[in-house]
Motif scaffolding. Structure first.
Motif, PDB file in Angstrom:
ATOM      1  N   HIS A 110       1.433   5.274  -2.370  1.00 60.23           N
ATOM      2  CA  HIS A 110       0.907   6.209  -3.375  1.00 60.23           C
ATOM      3  C   HIS A 110       2.101   6.832  -4.076  1.00 60.23           C
TER       4      HIS A 110
ATOM      5  N   LYS B 105      -9.453   0.837  -5.963  1.00 65.44           N
ATOM      6  CA  LYS B 105      -9.532   1.214  -4.557  1.00 65.44           C
ATOM      7  C   LYS B 105     -10.809   2.014  -4.337  1.00 65.44           C
TER       8      LYS B 105
ATOM      9  N   HIS C 134      -5.793  -0.141   6.156  1.00 62.42           N
ATOM     10  CA  HIS C 134      -5.795   0.670   7.397  1.00 62.42           C
ATOM     11  C   HIS C 134      -6.559  -0.037   8.527  1.00 62.42           C
TER      12      HIS C 134
ATOM     13  N   HIS D 172       0.851  -1.202   0.000  1.00 69.53           N
ATOM     14  CA  HIS D 172       0.000   0.000   0.000  1.00 69.53           C
ATOM     15  C   HIS D 172       0.876   1.238   0.000  1.00 69.53           C
TER      16      HIS D 172
ATOM     17  N   ASP E 126       1.663   3.037   3.162  1.00 69.43           N
ATOM     18  CA  ASP E 126       1.035   4.318   2.807  1.00 69.43           C
ATOM     19  C   ASP E 126       2.109   5.352   2.438  1.00 69.43           C
TER      20      ASP E 126
HETATM   21 ZN   LIG Z   1      -3.470   5.026   1.116  1.00 67.58          ZN
END
Ligand SMILES: [Zn+2]
Length: 404
Positions: free
Chosen positions: A85, A192, A254, A83, A324
């Protein structure tokens, strides 16, 4: 200032032969019993793994190209960040900062230098992560060392709710369905969907209202599945995780403030959880503007997530490591090791953490045939680190060698 030494990244050319000697070997599933292993690689393939003492390999070392070190080492599959970005730079959340090719090169380098050979991108408003995934596939075919990227393109969120920098907002189901179809045409394998906002650092346990109804959630996930797309559910409250599970989402991202009964359902359905402790915890180190109360809330949120993670492990929930990265304060590459160390602090056995960062991660990416395991007959995708990972993870902070 010390300049960090660069980790050698090796891609095996056809017909090229090399050997690696390592004292311990983690396969992606478990540590192999025994002390000392000789891995032989040839023609872009791992051909054999033989038990071998240090003394026995001396003759062979002289004959063929062999990587070995005068201290204890562990060989393991390359790491997977489930996970991140890629197009968010960790500071400015505005969707307007368009990445240039040199930014992408730096990203790849940051990932590989930390031993991260594959990553799943959770989307951005401009679909730049997806462009990068396509780019990496092209470059990889040319034999250049780049990580394997799977991207969700742009995340789907309900207009007026959290998510504007992560993707595209929809106002009604018809609009959402059209977006899913478009993502399918663009070549994504997973999408997502944002089932919630993010955790608050001002109010413990506060995440915000659910953006859509149970029925809408069900239709969204079903539509994605009918297009052959897996659903990565961003869900940061127990209610949101419940909704995502009932709708049939494939992974929970999460999952802050998740309750025991919800974890039991995840174990029963075998839905993987990517608990991302790093983006919350790293605020304590990286965000200088936090007040005392906010720091207190962050610590409480982190500790609660750590306890939930340990419970999830005991209940048998599939667990994968995701960072993340790209979120404020979360670096690409190095944050994977940070996330793994946080899992260790939460009390998870090191073997489980390594499995979650390799084989489980590969499964979540849908790439378990290509990576996550050290197995003869397969293309090697591995790293060698200093020390014995059975005892501690510190060797991961600076791999000795990465082979992709
Ligand atoms: Zn994320």
């Amino acid at each position: 200032m010390t300049v960090p030494m660069t980790v050698p990244i090796v891609t095996l050319q056809a017909e090229e032969k090399l050997n690696i000697y390592s004292d311990s070997l983690f396969t992606g599933e478990q540590f192999l019993p025994g002390k000392g292993f000789l891995l032989s690689l040839k023609g872009g393939c791992l051909t054999s793994i033989c038990p071998a003492g240090r003394e026995l390999i001396k003759d062979r070392l002289a004959l063929e190209k062999t990587f070995s070190w005068p201290f204890q080492t562990t060989v393991m599959p390359g790491l997977v960040d489930c996970h991140l970005h890629l197009a968010l730079n960790g500071r400015d959340k505005s969707a307007g900062n368009v990445f240039r090719p040199e930014d992408f090169q730096r990203l790849f380098k940051d990932l590989l230098q930390a031993g991260v050979v594959a990553a799943r991108d959770g989307g951005d408003a401009l679909c730049q992560g997806l462009q990068l995934a396509h780019y990496s596939t092209r470059v990889k075919k040319g034999g250049l060392p780049v990580p394997l990227i799977v991207s969700t393109g742009a995340a789907l969120f309900k207009k007026g709710h959290y998510g504007s920098f992560l993707g595209k907002g929809f106002a009604c189901m018809a609009e959402a369905f059209a977006m899913l179809e478009e993502l399918g045409r663009k070549g994504v394998e997973q999408v997502k969907i944002l089932f919630s906002g993010i955790v608050s650092f001002n109010s413990l346990g506060k995440v915000g209202p659910l953006p859509f109804s149970r029925k809408e959630a069900f239709f969204l996930v079903n539509k994605a599945h009918s297009l052959g797309l897996k659903v990565m559910a961003h869900a940061s409250s127990d209610e949101a995780v419940q909704m995502a599970l009932q709708a049939g989402a494939d992974t929970i991202e999460h999952g802050y403030f998740v309750r025991r009964s919800t974890l039991e359902q995840m174990a029963e359905k075998q839905v993987p959880w990517i608990p991302t402790l790093a983006p919350v915890t790293l605020q304590l180190e990286k965000n200088g503007s936090l007040g005392r109360r906010q720091r207190h809330i962050i610590v409480a949120t982190w500790e609660r997530q750590g306890r939930a993670l340990l419970l999830a492990y005991r209940l048998g929930v599939p667990l994968a490591v995701g960072t993340d990265a790209g979120a404020p304060g979360v670096d690409f590459g190095r944050s994977v090791i940070k996330e793994m160390q946080l899992w260790a602090e939460a009390g998870l056995p090191l073997q489980q953490i390594l499995r979650s960062a390799t084989l489980e991660g590969a499964r979540v990416m849908g790439k378990e045939k290509e990576l996550g395991r050290i197995e003869p007959g397969k293309k090697p995708c591995l790293l060698v680190v200093r020390g014995n990972l059975r005892e501690d993870l510190s060797g991961l902070e600076k791999p000795l060698l990465v082979i992709i």
